[in-house]
Design a protein around this motif. Structure first.
Motif, PDB file in Angstrom:
ATOM      1  N   GLU A 351       0.810  -1.218   0.000  1.00  0.00           N
ATOM      2  CA  GLU A 351       0.000   0.000   0.000  1.00  0.00           C
ATOM      3  C   GLU A 351       0.842   1.267   0.000  1.00  0.00           C
ATOM      4  O   GLU A 351       0.484   2.256  -0.639  1.00  0.00           O
ATOM      5  N   LEU A 352       1.965   1.255   0.734  1.00  0.00           N
ATOM      6  CA  LEU A 352       2.691   2.499   1.003  1.00  0.00           C
ATOM      7  C   LEU A 352       4.147   2.477   0.565  1.00  0.00           C
ATOM      8  O   LEU A 352       4.846   3.486   0.738  1.00  0.00           O
ATOM      9  N   ASN A 353       4.610   1.357   0.032  1.00  0.00           N
ATOM     10  CA  ASN A 353       6.021   1.260  -0.387  1.00  0.00           C
ATOM     11  C   ASN A 353       6.955   1.641   0.762  1.00  0.00           C
ATOM     12  O   ASN A 353       7.916   2.394   0.602  1.00  0.00           O
ATOM     13  N   SER A 354       6.679   1.072   1.959  1.00  0.00           N
ATOM     14  CA  SER A 354       7.392   1.478   3.164  1.00  0.00           C
ATOM     15  C   SER A 354       8.697   0.722   3.394  1.00  0.00           C
ATOM     16  O   SER A 354       9.512   1.132   4.218  1.00  0.00           O
ATOM     17  N   GLY A 355       8.887  -0.393   2.715  1.00  0.00           N
ATOM     18  CA  GLY A 355      10.115  -1.156   2.886  1.00  0.00           C
ATOM     19  C   GLY A 355      10.267  -1.758   4.263  1.00  0.00           C
ATOM     20  O   GLY A 355      11.391  -1.917   4.766  1.00  0.00           O
ATOM     21  N   MET A 356       9.166  -2.118   4.907  1.00  0.00           N
ATOM     22  CA  MET A 356       9.251  -2.696   6.248  1.00  0.00           C
ATOM     23  C   MET A 356       9.741  -4.142   6.198  1.00  0.00           C
ATOM     24  O   MET A 356       9.454  -4.886   5.270  1.00  0.00           O
ATOM     25  N   ASP A 357      10.483  -4.519   7.243  1.00  0.00           N
ATOM     26  CA  ASP A 357      11.212  -5.786   7.299  1.00  0.00           C
ATOM     27  C   ASP A 357      10.636  -6.646   8.414  1.00  0.00           C
ATOM     28  O   ASP A 357      10.496  -6.189   9.559  1.00  0.00           O
ATOM     29  N   VAL A 358      10.332  -7.906   8.115  1.00  0.00           N
ATOM     30  CA  VAL A 358       9.708  -8.792   9.094  1.00  0.00           C
ATOM     31  C   VAL A 358      10.630  -9.102  10.272  1.00  0.00           C
ATOM     32  O   VAL A 358      10.167  -9.496  11.348  1.00  0.00           O
ATOM     33  N   ASP A 359      11.936  -8.905  10.108  1.00  0.00           N
ATOM     34  CA  ASP A 359      12.874  -9.189  11.200  1.00  0.00           C
ATOM     35  C   ASP A 359      13.064  -8.010  12.146  1.00  0.00           C
ATOM     36  O   ASP A 359      13.751  -8.139  13.162  1.00  0.00           O
ATOM     37  N   VAL A 360      12.478  -6.867  11.835  1.00  0.00           N
ATOM     38  CA  VAL A 360      12.658  -5.655  12.642  1.00  0.00           C
ATOM     39  C   VAL A 360      11.528  -5.530  13.656  1.00  0.00           C
ATOM     40  O   VAL A 360      10.355  -5.780  13.339  1.00  0.00           O
ATOM     41  N   PHE A 361      11.865  -5.139  14.873  1.00  0.00           N
ATOM     42  CA  PHE A 361      10.885  -4.921  15.937  1.00  0.00           C
ATOM     43  C   PHE A 361       9.841  -3.897  15.486  1.00  0.00           C
ATOM     44  O   PHE A 361      10.186  -2.789  15.063  1.00  0.00           O
ATOM     45  N   THR A 362       8.562  -4.286  15.558  1.00  0.00           N
ATOM     46  CA  THR A 362       7.478  -3.488  14.986  1.00  0.00           C
ATOM     47  C   THR A 362       6.435  -3.158  16.041  1.00  0.00           C
ATOM     48  O   THR A 362       5.921  -4.050  16.728  1.00  0.00           O
ATOM     49  N   VAL A 363       6.102  -1.886  16.152  1.00  0.00           N
ATOM     50  CA  VAL A 363       5.109  -1.382  17.100  1.00  0.00           C
ATOM     51  C   VAL A 363       3.836  -1.024  16.340  1.00  0.00           C
ATOM     52  O   VAL A 363       3.901  -0.508  15.215  1.00  0.00           O
ATOM     53  N   GLY A 364       2.684  -1.285  16.930  1.00  0.00           N
ATOM     54  CA  GLY A 364       1.403  -0.917  16.313  1.00  0.00           C
ATOM     55  C   GLY A 364       0.636   0.068  17.162  1.00  0.00           C
ATOM     56  O   GLY A 364       0.631  -0.024  18.400  1.00  0.00           O
ATOM     57  N   PHE A 365      -0.016   1.028  16.498  1.00  0.00           N
ATOM     58  CA  PHE A 365      -0.853   2.021  17.180  1.00  0.00           C
ATOM     59  C   PHE A 365      -2.007   2.337  16.245  1.00  0.00           C
ATOM     60  O   PHE A 365      -1.816   2.919  15.170  1.00  0.00           O
ATOM     61  N   ALA A 366      -3.232   1.954  16.628  1.00  0.00           N
ATOM     62  CA  ALA A 366      -4.388   2.227  15.773  1.00  0.00           C
ATOM     63  C   ALA A 366      -5.609   2.449  16.632  1.00  0.00           C
ATOM     64  O   ALA A 366      -5.964   1.609  17.455  1.00  0.00           O
ATOM     65  N   ARG A 367      -6.246   3.586  16.464  1.00  0.00           N
ATOM     66  CA  ARG A 367      -7.468   3.946  17.191  1.00  0.00           C
ATOM     67  C   ARG A 367      -7.950   5.284  16.637  1.00  0.00           C
ATOM     68  O   ARG A 367      -7.301   5.868  15.771  1.00  0.00           O
ATOM     69  N   ARG A 368      -9.067   5.751  17.155  1.00  0.00           N
ATOM     70  CA  ARG A 368      -9.565   7.061  16.730  1.00  0.00           C
ATOM     71  C   ARG A 368      -8.499   8.125  16.977  1.00  0.00           C
ATOM     72  O   ARG A 368      -7.883   8.169  18.036  1.00  0.00           O
ATOM     73  N   ALA A 369      -8.271   8.968  15.992  1.00  0.00           N
ATOM     74  CA  ALA A 369      -7.296  10.042  16.133  1.00  0.00           C
ATOM     75  C   ALA A 369      -7.941  11.180  16.915  1.00  0.00           C
ATOM     76  O   ALA A 369      -8.790  11.905  16.409  1.00  0.00           O
ATOM     77  N   ALA A 370      -7.566  11.305  18.177  1.00  0.00           N
ATOM     78  CA  ALA A 370      -8.076  12.354  19.059  1.00  0.00           C
ATOM     79  C   ALA A 370      -6.916  12.816  19.929  1.00  0.00           C
ATOM     80  O   ALA A 370      -6.004  12.043  20.238  1.00  0.00           O
ATOM     81  N   ALA A 371      -6.953  14.064  20.347  1.00  0.00           N
ATOM     82  CA  ALA A 371      -5.816  14.632  21.071  1.00  0.00           C
ATOM     83  C   ALA A 371      -5.487  13.828  22.327  1.00  0.00           C
ATOM     84  O   ALA A 371      -4.306  13.605  22.640  1.00  0.00           O
ATOM     85  N   TYR A 372      -6.518  13.376  23.062  1.00  0.00           N
ATOM     86  CA  TYR A 372      -6.234  12.680  24.320  1.00  0.00           C
ATOM     87  C   TYR A 372      -5.620  11.299  24.108  1.00  0.00           C
ATOM     88  O   TYR A 372      -5.044  10.709  25.027  1.00  0.00           O
ATOM     89  N   LYS A 373      -5.708  10.754  22.893  1.00  0.00           N
ATOM     90  CA  LYS A 373      -5.079   9.467  22.596  1.00  0.00           C
ATOM     91  C   LYS A 373      -3.553   9.605  22.462  1.00  0.00           C
ATOM     92  O   LYS A 373      -2.830   8.629  22.514  1.00  0.00           O
ATOM     93  N   ARG A 374      -3.079  10.816  22.216  1.00  0.00           N
ATOM     94  CA  ARG A 374      -1.654  11.158  22.184  1.00  0.00           C
ATOM     95  C   ARG A 374      -0.849  10.244  21.252  1.00  0.00           C
ATOM     96  O   ARG A 374       0.170   9.676  21.639  1.00  0.00           O
ATOM     97  N   MET A 375      -1.265  10.143  19.998  1.00  0.00           N
ATOM     98  CA  MET A 375      -0.528   9.290  19.074  1.00  0.00           C
ATOM     99  C   MET A 375       0.862   9.842  18.763  1.00  0.00           C
ATOM    100  O   MET A 375       1.723   9.123  18.250  1.00  0.00           O
TER     101      MET A 375
END
Length: 566
Positions: A351-375
């Motif tokens: 989707e994004l041509n991000s070049g992400m690697d399966v061997d690299v430590f990966t963090v996920g963050f997904a939820r409604r974008a709101a100021a108090y969520k502090r993304m």
């Protein structure tokens, strides 16, 4: 499939219900929770029927430009491809005119011949005016006038639709948030009619109260719907609202939360901490807490489902049996996780041509974008983040989430992530997936190595994305708020950010949470991932066995059955 639910005794009302990505009748956590609740009812053969609005234009389709500016477009989906139109027509009165309604049905299948019907209410009929036809078009769209008219359709219209399609023996009406609390007006009218009176009186209140259950999800006063009495009189034309202000109103406003509180025999928050906060917000009411959950069979990725099928037969019908996840070998847990991670990163790269690697430590963050969520908390100290990568190893992070179209501060949060992506391009790969959906959420919660959640306490009522991660063996690194206060056993099921008890100054000072986040990443989580994989896998297995086995809608719904329904 023969449907046993003409005998349904529980009616579940929610402004949004998420059942499929391609049926865009949800905006986020509230709707997805509603869908998971209904699936659990089908699994456990709880005699339930559900009611919501159709949302022909969806919440919105999200596009992001090169700077992360959100562009909203109506969703174009074919209702007939997914739902079945029901023949009855009913009407509600809005501003003195009759507005016609129809319902579309979707059956959520359970075991054998059992299903839970979901009715989607629709005003887009030729006999209605052009404006009335739009009342079931947009989720959380329009102004107060539009919103109150929608809530008339959901609450009053929903009860009438249930009667029209044959559900006449409902004993409990469960209001998932205050949006549907006008259903109590219709129940009061029915009681008055049975007594031969033209309108309800106080004698009817206790009868209706025994039928109603109310779940509140909002720990912030601004999140509770309230409407000026002049607008209420214009739309409803109901003298009872002013005559019984102690039941319907708070001051000169119709407050739908107070209406639900006053006309429900059982009220609950959605986590233990949220229950405490709600009791402080609404002093004098008896408010319990039932912590949210997720429908495990929906959110478990294919590699883990295959693993559970081999080691924990019957887990789909008995989510609590996931506690036996501790018996699965670490090697097989890792293989299943790596397969889910590969699927996610292939999607992100495509989707994004991000070049992400399966061997690299990966963090996920997904939820409604709101100021108090502090993304953007993750990017509080760019230089320190770069140093962590130099000292600990590679790091990449996948984001997703929509901001409400009128939430400018939420939209700015997305743009901050884009700016950080550009600043860190040479050190950390950062991807932001557009148009967050149930399908994307499922891939992300299964495919990252750690789930991040950084709300400003105590504003997270519960949160469920970390629960979805847990059933896939993905531990959380999260602020102690909402469900994570109950789910976090430090170093066993995941890791906390910041202190458990906070002063007002500590809440206001985001730098303390940022420092704690960086310390945990640098000193604990990333070293464990890269240099002590065996212990990291212990945390993964405990996330399944302790959190996956408890924070699910099977356990949650059984608590509603015992405490509220019967």
């Amino acid at each position: 499939m023969a449907n046993l639910n003409n005998r349904a005794s529980i009616a579940y009302f929610s402004m949004e219900i998420g059942l499929l990505t391609d049926v865009p009748t949800y905006s986020g956590g509230l709707g997805v929770l509603a869908g998971d609740t209904i699936r659990a009812a089908a699994d456990l053969k709880v005699p339930m029927v559900a009611v919501t609005l159709l949302h022909r234009k969806g919440y919105f389709y999200q596009r992001l430009d090169s700077a992360g500016r959100q562009i909203e477009e109506p969703v174009d989906w074919a209702v007939n491809d997914y739902l079945t139109e029901m023949p009855p027509r009913i009407s509600v009165t809005i501003e003195g005119r009759a507005v016609a309604l129809r319902a579309w049905k979707y059956d959520v299948a359970g075991p054998a011949d059992f299903s839970v019907p979901v009715y989607f209410l629709d005003t887009d009929l030729p006999e209605n005016s052009e404006w009335d036809r739009t009342l079931t078009h947009y989720l959380y769209g329009g102004d107060l006038h539009y919103r109150l008219c929608q809530e008339v359709v959901l609450g009053i219209g929903g009860v009438r639709v249930l009667r029209a399609v044959g559900h006449r023996d409902i004993t409990r009406y469960h209001m998932n948030e205050g949006h549907s609390s006008l259903l109590a007006l219709e129940l009061l009218d029915e009681e008055a009619q049975r007594a031969g009176r033209p309108s309800p009186n106080r004698d009817d209140i206790q009868t209706v109260r025994e039928k109603c259950v109310f779940t509140t999800h909002t720990p912030v006063a601004a999140g509770h719907d309230q409407f000026p009495i002049t607008l209420v009189n214009q739309i409803l034309g109901r003298h009872e609202v002013e005559e019984m202000k102690d039941v319907f109103c708070c001051g000169d406003l119709l407050n739908l939360t107070f209406l639900a509180l006053n006309l429900s025999h059982y009220v609950n928050g959605v986590a233990k901490k949220h229950g405490e906060i709600t009791r402080l917000m609404f002093a004098g009411y008896n408010i319990d807490a039932i912590t949210n959950g997720v429908h495990a069979a929906t959110w478990v990725s294919a590699p883990f489902a295959e693993l559970y099928d081999r080691y924990i037969p019957g887990w789909r019908q008995d989510n609590c049996s996931l506690r036996y996840g501790l018996s699965i070998s670490k090697q097989e847990i890792w293989q299943a996780h790596r397969a889910a991670k590969k699927a996610l990163l292939q999607f992100v790269n495509r989707e994004l041509n991000s070049g992400m690697d399966v061997d690299v430590f990966t963090v996920g963050f997904a939820r409604r974008a709101a100021a108090y969520k502090r993304m953007d908390l993750f990017f509080s100290d760019i230089q320190r983040l770069k140093g962590i990568v130099d000292r600990c190893g590679g790091l990449q992070i996948v984001y997703a989430g929509k901001a409400h179209p009128k939430d400018e501060s939420g939209k700015e949060e997305i743009q901050k992530v884009y700016r950080a992506r550009d600043q860190l391009r040479d050190k950390i790969r950062i991807a932001y997936l557009e148009n967050y959906s149930m399908d994307i959420g499922k891939m992300m919660t299964a495919g990252v190595d750690v789930w991040l959640n950084t709300p400003l306490p105590p504003m997270e009522a519960s949160g469920t994305s970390g629960m979805k991660a847990a059933v896939n063996g993905v531990p959380s690194l999260s602020v102690l708020d909402g469900w994570w206060i109950e789910g976090c056993i430090e170093g066993v099921t995941g890791w906390s950010i910041g202190p458990a008890d906070r002063t007002a100054a500590a809440v206001a000072d985001h730098s303390q949470d940022a420092a704690s986040l960086y310390d945990k990443l640098e000193q604990v989580v990333m070293p464990l991932f890269y240099h002590n994989r065996d212990d990291f896998l212990d945390v993964m297995r405990h996330a399944i066995a302790l959190n996956g086995s408890f924070f699910n809608t099977h356990r949650m719904l059984l608590q509603y059955v015992l405490k509220a329904y019967f």
